[in-house]
Enzyme design. Structure first.
Site, PDB file in Angstrom:
ATOM      1  N   CYS A  73      64.996  51.561  27.137  1.00 18.06           N
ATOM      2  CA  CYS A  73      64.428  50.358  26.526  1.00 18.06           C
ATOM      3  C   CYS A  73      65.586  49.559  25.940  1.00 18.06           C
ATOM      4  O   CYS A  73      66.287  50.051  25.046  1.00 18.06           O
ATOM      5  CB  CYS A  73      63.433  50.741  25.432  1.00 18.06           C
ATOM      6  SG  CYS A  73      62.767  49.358  24.479  1.00 18.06           S
ATOM      7  N   CYS A 183      65.077  43.708  30.217  1.00 21.17           N
ATOM      8  CA  CYS A 183      63.973  44.510  29.688  1.00 21.17           C
ATOM      9  C   CYS A 183      63.517  45.390  30.834  1.00 21.17           C
ATOM     10  O   CYS A 183      63.357  44.908  31.968  1.00 21.17           O
ATOM     11  CB  CYS A 183      62.832  43.617  29.194  1.00 21.17           C
ATOM     12  SG  CYS A 183      61.312  44.527  28.781  1.00 21.17           S
TER      13      CYS A 183
END
Length: 254
Positions: A73, A183
């Site tokens: 992440c 992302c």
């Protein structure tokens, strides 16, 4: 430790794209993936909130006796990794960051970076832009809503078209050479993003670098598994009802 699993986590399903690359490079290793879909997305939270959520997942992995953790992440890496590494010196922790350097090294000069609001505003990313911005055109685009779209099942094409128009329309006329998917949710939308632009584009996500880093780290510590059979991937998370979706996404990736 050699036969222990490797922990991988994300704010939701996005990290499954990273997990796939890890499992391909290290096919005999066992992985435990934790998706925090209950609290997704992390990109709209404060750094303190992201740290607390990430720390709880690290503590979960410690109970599973993992030999390493990959933060799949970008937001959690930027907001929490440094502190987690300091607090857990016994546990190797690797993070993923927007692959801007990868695009720079590929000699691309007009680069669009897509990421969450938090990732884009934190000092680590801003420092990268400052280092290369005087020699490259770097367009930083925060894309709130895209991660949620992936989390929701990616079924509403009209909503996706509206989101892409909202974030990307002003860049269609610019000579974009490459797009950094900052992302881990966004690679699931790579084809849609590619089709939005005309012309040839390079995409960068940073997975290969993270996978190679993990492999090298385990080799140095002599902790690669001795097993010569296909390793297992175990899915877990804060929303148990999402686990079949995790498996479905993992199986869909090549």
């Amino acid at each position: 430790m050699n036969s222990q699993a490797i922990g991988v986590f994300d704010s939701g399903v996005g990290g499954i794209s990273t997990l796939k690359k890890l499992s391909q490079l290290l096919p005999n290793e066992r992985f435990i993936f934790y998706g925090d879909s209950l609290h997704a997305p992390y990109g709209d939270k404060t750094p303190v909130e992201v740290y607390k959520l990430s720390k709880a997942i690290i503590e979960y992995f410690i109970t599973k006796n993992v030999k390493a953790v990959v933060i799949a992440c970008n937001t959690a890496t930027s907001a929490a990794k440094e502190r987690l590494v300091t607090e857990c010196p016994q546990l190797p922790i690797i993070g993923i960051e927007p692959a801007l350097k990868e695009a720079i090294d590929n000699e691309e000069h007009n680069i669009l970076v897509m990421g969450t609001k938090l990732t884009m505003t934190l000092p680590k990313y801003q420092k990268m832009v400052s280092n290369y911005g005087h020699t490259h055109n770097i367009y930083s685009v925060a894309c709130p809503g895209l991660a949620e779209y992936v989390e929701s099942g990616m079924t509403d094409q009209r909503l996706l078209a509206e989101l892409l128009d909202k974030f990307l329309s002003e860049y269609q006329t610019k000579k974009i050479e490459s797009i950094v998917l900052g992302c881990t949710h966004y690679p699931f939308l790579e084809n849609d993003i590619r089709n939005y632009f005309s012309g040839k584009l390079q995409f960068h996500n940073g997975y290969e670098g993270v996978a190679n880093h993990l492999k090298n780290l385990l080799q140095k510590k002599n902790q690669l598994t001795p097993a010569n059979v296909q390793g297992k991937v175990i899915f877990s998370g804060s929303k148990q009802e999402e686990l079949p979706y995790y498996q479905q996404l993992f199986d869909s990736l090549t």
